[in-house]
Design a protein around this motif. Structure first.
Motif, PDB file in Angstrom:
ATOM      1  N   UNK A  86      18.986  18.759  33.375  1.00 38.98           N
ATOM      2  CA  UNK A  86      17.859  19.683  33.223  1.00 38.98           C
ATOM      3  C   UNK A  86      16.605  18.889  32.861  1.00 38.98           C
ATOM      4  N   UNK A  87      15.471  19.350  33.347  1.00 39.59           N
ATOM      5  CA  UNK A  87      14.189  18.718  33.029  1.00 39.59           C
ATOM      6  C   UNK A  87      13.394  19.702  32.173  1.00 39.59           C
ATOM      7  N   UNK A  88      13.106  19.294  30.936  1.00 38.09           N
ATOM      8  CA  UNK A  88      12.357  20.136  30.011  1.00 38.09           C
ATOM      9  C   UNK A  88      10.862  20.040  30.301  1.00 38.09           C
ATOM     10  N   UNK A  89      10.392  18.821  30.552  1.00 36.48           N
ATOM     11  CA  UNK A  89       8.984  18.586  30.880  1.00 36.48           C
ATOM     12  C   UNK A  89       8.931  17.461  31.906  1.00 36.48           C
ATOM     13  N   UNK A  90       8.246  17.707  33.012  1.00 33.73           N
ATOM     14  CA  UNK A  90       8.145  16.709  34.074  1.00 33.73           C
ATOM     15  C   UNK A  90       7.352  15.486  33.619  1.00 33.73           C
ATOM     16  N   UNK A  91       7.735  14.348  34.152  1.00 30.34           N
ATOM     17  CA  UNK A  91       7.005  13.110  33.922  1.00 30.34           C
ATOM     18  C   UNK A  91       6.203  12.760  35.159  1.00 30.34           C
ATOM     19  N   UNK A  92       5.192  11.897  34.982  1.00 32.50           N
ATOM     20  CA  UNK A  92       4.308  11.566  36.092  1.00 32.50           C
ATOM     21  C   UNK A  92       3.949  10.091  36.092  1.00 32.50           C
ATOM     22  N   UNK A  93       3.735   9.570  37.302  1.00 33.19           N
ATOM     23  CA  UNK A  93       3.176   8.244  37.517  1.00 33.19           C
ATOM     24  C   UNK A  93       1.679   8.380  37.763  1.00 33.19           C
ATOM     25  N   UNK A  94       0.913   7.385  37.366  1.00 34.86           N
ATOM     26  CA  UNK A  94      -0.465   7.201  37.806  1.00 34.86           C
ATOM     27  C   UNK A  94      -0.435   5.911  38.576  1.00 34.86           C
ATOM     28  N   UNK A  95      -0.540   6.015  39.900  1.00 32.14           N
ATOM     29  CA  UNK A  95      -0.293   4.902  40.817  1.00 32.14           C
ATOM     30  C   UNK A  95       1.154   4.448  40.549  1.00 32.14           C
ATOM     31  N   UNK A  96       1.387   3.218  40.101  1.00 32.61           N
ATOM     32  CA  UNK A  96       2.748   2.759  39.806  1.00 32.61           C
ATOM     33  C   UNK A  96       3.033   2.671  38.312  1.00 32.61           C
ATOM     34  N   UNK A  97       2.103   3.141  37.494  1.00 30.93           N
ATOM     35  CA  UNK A  97       2.253   3.101  36.039  1.00 30.93           C
ATOM     36  C   UNK A  97       2.759   4.456  35.547  1.00 30.93           C
ATOM     37  N   UNK A  98       3.644   4.435  34.567  1.00 29.33           N
ATOM     38  CA  UNK A  98       4.133   5.692  34.005  1.00 29.33           C
ATOM     39  C   UNK A  98       3.044   6.285  33.126  1.00 29.33           C
ATOM     40  N   UNK A  99       2.613   7.481  33.487  1.00 29.19           N
ATOM     41  CA  UNK A  99       1.595   8.186  32.723  1.00 29.19           C
ATOM     42  C   UNK A  99       2.240   9.003  31.602  1.00 29.19           C
ATOM     43  N   UNK A 100       3.361   9.658  31.936  1.00 28.28           N
ATOM     44  CA  UNK A 100       4.103  10.434  30.951  1.00 28.28           C
ATOM     45  C   UNK A 100       5.579  10.430  31.343  1.00 28.28           C
ATOM     46  N   UNK A 101       6.451  10.125  30.383  1.00 27.79           N
ATOM     47  CA  UNK A 101       7.890  10.141  30.632  1.00 27.79           C
ATOM     48  C   UNK A 101       8.378  11.582  30.815  1.00 27.79           C
ATOM     49  N   UNK A 102       9.442  11.745  31.598  1.00 25.05           N
ATOM     50  CA  UNK A 102      10.087  13.048  31.734  1.00 25.05           C
ATOM     51  C   UNK A 102      10.919  13.313  30.496  1.00 25.05           C
ATOM     52  N   UNK A 103      10.877  14.539  29.994  1.00 20.84           N
ATOM     53  CA  UNK A 103      11.742  14.943  28.887  1.00 20.84           C
ATOM     54  C   UNK A 103      12.924  15.684  29.508  1.00 20.84           C
ATOM     55  N   UNK A 104      14.123  15.144  29.273  1.00 21.95           N
ATOM     56  CA  UNK A 104      15.277  15.593  30.024  1.00 21.95           C
ATOM     57  C   UNK A 104      16.490  15.867  29.144  1.00 21.95           C
ATOM     58  N   UNK A 105      17.450  16.582  29.742  1.00 23.80           N
ATOM     59  CA  UNK A 105      18.757  16.824  29.139  1.00 23.80           C
ATOM     60  C   UNK A 105      19.764  16.029  29.961  1.00 23.80           C
ATOM     61  N   UNK A 106      20.593  15.246  29.267  1.00 25.46           N
ATOM     62  CA  UNK A 106      21.536  14.346  29.931  1.00 25.46           C
ATOM     63  C   UNK A 106      22.952  14.876  29.747  1.00 25.46           C
ATOM     64  N   UNK A 107      23.739  14.831  30.820  1.00 26.25           N
ATOM     65  CA  UNK A 107      25.145  15.224  30.747  1.00 26.25           C
ATOM     66  C   UNK A 107      25.987  14.107  30.167  1.00 26.25           C
ATOM     67  N   UNK A 108      27.002  14.514  29.373  1.00 29.15           N
ATOM     68  CA  UNK A 108      27.924  13.508  28.844  1.00 29.15           C
ATOM     69  C   UNK A 108      29.347  14.025  28.889  1.00 29.15           C
TER      70      UNK A 108
END
Length: 108
Positions: A86-108
């Protein structure tokens, strides 16, 4: 300088996506939904023109360089373990630089 401007605009994108996901499908909402869809489309195009691209996350392997894990959940399927469910908040690139990381739920 443009990085700070674009980073400040990203919460608007989040709000548009939340609004779109909660609008009913009734006929009385059709005009409102069409208006929001139009604004959302123009906003997405604006971000693309300024070098913003979404980080693909859902069903991808968790990558600490791209994602911030905000929760872990038990999954029965073996192929979902270590992957983003699941993705709680989308992350974005600015060109090839990470502008904001994705906030996610990981399965275990």
């Amino acid at each position: 300088a443009s990085e700070n401007l674009l980073l400040s605009i990203l919460p608007l994108m989040d709000d548009f996506e939340r609004a779109l996901s909660h609008i009913g499908t009734g006929s009385e909402c059709t005009a409102v939904k069409e208006g929001i869809d139009l604004i959302y489309g123009k906003f997405v195009e604006f971000l693309k023109q300024n070098g913003i691209k979404e980080i693909e996350s859902l069903n991808c392997p968790f990558n600490v360089d791209l994602h911030d894990a905000v929760a872990k959940v038990q999954v029965e399927e073996e192929e979902k373990k270590g992957r983003i469910v699941d993705v709680i908040q989308k992350g974005y690139y600015l060109q090839d630089k990470i502008l904001r990381h994705s906030k996610v739920v990981v399965g275990e």
